[in-house]
Design an enzyme around this catalytic site. Structure first.
Site, mmCIF file in Angstrom:
data_model
loop_
_atom_site.group_PDB
_atom_site.id
_atom_site.type_symbol
_atom_site.label_atom_id
_atom_site.label_comp_id
_atom_site.label_asym_id
_atom_site.label_seq_id
_atom_site.Cartn_x
_atom_site.Cartn_y
_atom_site.Cartn_z
ATOM 1 N N HIS A 1 0.833 -1.208 0.000
ATOM 2 C CA HIS A 1 0.000 0.000 0.000
ATOM 3 C C HIS A 1 0.865 1.254 0.000
ATOM 4 C CE1 HIS A 1 -2.905 3.062 0.942
ATOM 5 N NE2 HIS A 1 -2.354 3.275 2.127
ATOM 6 N N HIS B 1 2.725 7.541 6.360
ATOM 7 C CA HIS B 1 1.449 8.188 6.659
ATOM 8 C C HIS B 1 0.524 7.382 7.572
ATOM 9 C CE1 HIS B 1 -0.047 5.720 3.297
ATOM 10 N NE2 HIS B 1 -1.241 5.887 3.838
ATOM 11 N N GLU C 1 -1.389 5.916 13.190
ATOM 12 C CA GLU C 1 -2.717 5.362 13.472
ATOM 13 C C GLU C 1 -2.760 3.838 13.462
ATOM 14 O OE1 GLU C 1 -5.493 5.696 9.608
ATOM 15 O OE2 GLU C 1 -4.665 7.615 10.264
ATOM 16 N N ASP C 2 -1.770 3.187 12.857
ATOM 17 C CA ASP C 2 -1.816 1.721 12.730
ATOM 18 C C ASP C 2 -0.795 0.965 13.567
ATOM 19 O OD1 ASP C 2 -3.846 2.090 10.924
ATOM 20 O OD2 ASP C 2 -2.648 1.624 9.154
ATOM 21 N N ASP D 1 -3.096 8.923 -0.802
ATOM 22 C CA ASP D 1 -3.559 7.769 -0.038
ATOM 23 C C ASP D 1 -4.966 7.370 -0.482
ATOM 24 O OD1 ASP D 1 -3.788 5.797 2.031
ATOM 25 O OD2 ASP D 1 -4.683 7.298 3.362
#
Length: 184
Positions: free
Chosen positions: A29, A54, A58-59, A116
């Site tokens: 990705h 990016h 958050e992940d 994204d």
């Protein structure tokens, strides 16, 4: 080692065994997001580095401070801007309502967020026949439904127009796919 190589190295390390979809390494990705930037002529190393990172905040358990320590303030600011605000107890819409104002008007952050979104749209459209159609249907429906709000919150005239135009084309094509799926 240059900034982009370091960003890619940390993206691979920090995402670890994360996957994109059911079975692709997460770097797949990230490479697609970078590829969107490059395809549209964006070569700035800070943008490319931020594209690789990016989703880290958050992940994963890594923080904006980690990004800043390893790659500098400029990359960390973009990563911070595009990372969803809020927490996992909030709905996607609630998180986006907190996130978009941080991005609004910041060209570099808007460009990375657009790349994204484009990469995600393209992955879904390209995977329409390869993956489970139902999963792609749900994902495209989500992105199509969010597009108007996304555009309203982040669009500024003369800022990344070519990316906005491409995203609009993808939304149109996704609507056609969804309509055909509904009709069948």
């Amino acid at each position: 080692m240059d900034l982009v190589k370091r960003a890619k190295k940390y993206a691979v390390k920090w995402h670890g065994k994360d996957t994109y979809g059911p079975d692709l390494p997460y770097i797949y990705h990230l490479e697609k997001v970078v590829g969107v930037l490059e395809r549209f002529g964006y070569k700035d190393e800070v943008l490319i580095a931020a594209a690789y990172l990016h989703d880290v905040v958050e992940d994963t358990d890594y923080t904006v401070d980690d990004v800043c320590d390893k790659l500098g303030y400029s990359v960390a600011r973009i990563v911070d801007d595009v990372s969803d605000a809020g927490d996992a107890t909030m709905s996607r819409n609630e998180r986006k309502a907190l996130t978009y104002p941080r991005i609004r008007g910041r060209k570099e952050s808007t460009i990375v967020k657009l790349a994204d979104r484009i990469a995600n749209f393209e992955a879904c459209i390209n995977g329409w026949e390869k993956k489970g159609i139902e999963k792609c249907f749900r994902k495209m429906s989500k992105y199509v439904n969010e597009y108007k709000h996304f555009h309203h919150e982040l669009y500024f005239e003369n800022m990344a127009e070519e990316l906005w135009d491409h995203l609009a084309d993808l939304v149109y094509n996704a609507k056609q796919h969804l309509k055909e799926a509904d009709d069948s």
